[in-house]
Design a protein around this motif. Structure first.
Motif, mmCIF file in Angstrom:
data_model
loop_
_atom_site.group_PDB
_atom_site.id
_atom_site.type_symbol
_atom_site.label_atom_id
_atom_site.label_comp_id
_atom_site.label_asym_id
_atom_site.label_seq_id
_atom_site.Cartn_x
_atom_site.Cartn_y
_atom_site.Cartn_z
ATOM 1 N N GLU A 15 0.831 -1.208 0.000
ATOM 2 C CA GLU A 15 0.000 0.000 0.000
ATOM 3 C C GLU A 15 0.866 1.260 0.000
ATOM 4 O O GLU A 15 0.574 2.223 -0.726
ATOM 5 C CB GLU A 15 -0.922 -0.019 1.219
ATOM 6 N N LYS A 16 1.943 1.263 0.778
ATOM 7 C CA LYS A 16 2.814 2.437 0.817
ATOM 8 C C LYS A 16 3.523 2.623 -0.521
ATOM 9 O O LYS A 16 3.635 3.742 -1.029
ATOM 10 C CB LYS A 16 3.842 2.294 1.942
ATOM 11 N N ALA A 17 3.993 1.510 -1.103
ATOM 12 C CA ALA A 17 4.675 1.586 -2.394
ATOM 13 C C ALA A 17 3.723 2.046 -3.489
ATOM 14 O O ALA A 17 4.086 2.866 -4.348
ATOM 15 C CB ALA A 17 5.278 0.227 -2.751
ATOM 16 N N VAL A 49 9.658 4.175 -5.926
ATOM 17 C CA VAL A 49 8.916 2.980 -5.514
ATOM 18 C C VAL A 49 9.864 1.925 -4.954
ATOM 19 O O VAL A 49 9.613 1.326 -3.904
ATOM 20 C CB VAL A 49 8.113 2.413 -6.698
ATOM 21 N N LEU A 50 10.987 1.701 -5.643
ATOM 22 C CA LEU A 50 11.960 0.716 -5.174
ATOM 23 C C LEU A 50 12.568 1.122 -3.845
ATOM 24 O O LEU A 50 12.854 0.272 -2.991
ATOM 25 C CB LEU A 50 13.065 0.535 -6.217
ATOM 26 N N SER A 51 12.785 2.403 -3.663
ATOM 27 C CA SER A 51 13.336 2.880 -2.402
ATOM 28 C C SER A 51 12.432 2.500 -1.235
ATOM 29 O O SER A 51 12.900 2.034 -0.189
ATOM 30 C CB SER A 51 13.516 4.406 -2.456
ATOM 31 N N VAL A 52 11.122 2.657 -1.421
ATOM 32 C CA VAL A 52 10.169 2.266 -0.376
ATOM 33 C C VAL A 52 10.206 0.762 -0.157
ATOM 34 O O VAL A 52 10.290 0.286 0.987
ATOM 35 C CB VAL A 52 8.740 2.712 -0.763
ATOM 36 N N ILE A 53 10.153 0.005 -1.238
ATOM 37 C CA ILE A 53 10.102 -1.457 -1.116
ATOM 38 C C ILE A 53 11.366 -1.994 -0.459
ATOM 39 O O ILE A 53 11.298 -2.858 0.431
ATOM 40 C CB ILE A 53 9.891 -2.096 -2.498
ATOM 41 N N ASP A 64 12.026 0.081 3.306
ATOM 42 C CA ASP A 64 10.983 -0.237 4.286
ATOM 43 C C ASP A 64 10.740 -1.735 4.378
ATOM 44 O O ASP A 64 10.344 -2.244 5.429
ATOM 45 C CB ASP A 64 9.664 0.449 3.913
ATOM 46 N N GLY A 65 10.957 -2.431 3.283
ATOM 47 C CA GLY A 65 10.606 -3.838 3.233
ATOM 48 C C GLY A 65 11.615 -4.788 3.837
ATOM 49 O O GLY A 65 11.245 -5.799 4.431
#
Length: 297
Positions: A249-251, A265-269, A272-273
């Motif tokens: 959801e965040k991505a 998007v990749l930075s979040v995944i 954060d992931g």
């Protein structure tokens, strides 16, 4: 340390990859245009050499994955090559795929998703692979329209109908490939385009030639279903087979907020992931084991 490495890899343009590039310098076909590739493959009375061009692309792919310092970029090239899959043994794909790899996949692998889909939609390799050169007003072919919605953007559960597929196929009539001068380039053939009014996902489309399908593409790439579909695939590739829903959801929200910026998007995944699923991280495919084994030598 991992955060610094990820940020460095995301900014791949700043990584000096001269050593890898030197190993690719003998592969002349990598930078050729479609008509040039067709020319060196055409053996006239002996038919086509269907091996030289694709073999150089395969070898270059292997060397880049093995030696490039831009490892995240190469992983994303592989990811998008799978996502926008093209079978090289079909018809003219043995030379068109080299252009697609350079101008579509590698050019936009860590760029903007809208630009990536746009380039793929105008790619002669994609047109031929999914039979859009046979998509005419007298007999529409839905292959590419369906793939564009089901596999490239919205996903199979993205909320479209069979009628939407057929209407998009009508928008795509006339999207074709040049057969003579500048062979292998994209061309819009207005004479075989369906000029009637269409309606795709509730969007009424008036007759405007090539702009009809381009209008739909602009809608598809920023659709919430597309954001969820793409971010889920990326999270599964990098984090886990069943990634945390809050991460998706965040991505997906980042995807929409940045108009499909792949790096964001990749930075979040990744950032954060990884803490959420370190024990389930998807680090390898078969080729990754080859790379890892080679690195241990």
């Amino acid at each position: 340390m991992i955060k610094n490495y990820i940020e460095e890899q995301l900014n791949f343009e700043t990584i000096d990859d001269l050593a890898c590039n030197l190993q690719l310098s003998t592969f002349d076909t990598l930078n050729m245009e479609a008509n040039e590739l067709e020319g060196i493959s055409n053996q006239l009375f002996d038919g086509y050499d269907r091996e030289k061009v694709p073999n150089e692309l395969r070898q270059a792919t292997f060397l880049r994955q093995l030696y490039s310092k831009r490892q995240l970029y190469e992983v994303m090239v592989e990811f998008w090559s799978d996502h926008f899959n093209i079978f090289m043994d079909k018809e003219k794909e043995f030379f068109l795929k080299t252009v697609d790899d350079r101008e579509v996949i590698r050019k936009h692998a860590l760029g903007n998703f809208r630009d990536l889909v746009w380039a793929s939609a105008h790619s002669p390799a994609m047109m031929i692979y999914l039979d859009n050169q046979a998509n005419e007003k007298s007999h529409p072919n839905e292959n590419y329209a369906r793939e564009l919605m089901e596999l490239h953007t919205l996903g199979v559960d993205g909320g479209y109908s069979q009628k939407d597929v057929m209407e998009l196929a009508r928008c795509l009539t006339g999207w074709n490939v040049k057969e003579h001068f500048w062979l292998g380039d994209f061309v819009f053939k207005e004479d075989i385009h369906d000029t009637g009014e269409k309606n795709v996902l509730g969007l009424s489309i008036q007759s405007s030639g090539i702009k009809e399908a381009e209008q739909v593409i602009e809608m598809l790439v920023m659709h919430p279903s597309t954001a969820k579909f793409i971010c889920t695939k990326l999270a599964r590739r990098f984090i886990a087979d069943n990634p945390p829903q809050q991460l998706i959801e965040k991505a997906a929200q980042t995807f929409l907020n940045t108009n499909g910026d792949i790096k964001s998007v990749l930075s979040v995944i990744l950032l954060d992931g990884l803490p959420l699923a370190q024990r389930q991280i998807q680090t390898s495919r078969q080729f990754s084991f080859v790379r890892a084994a080679y690195a241990q030598r």
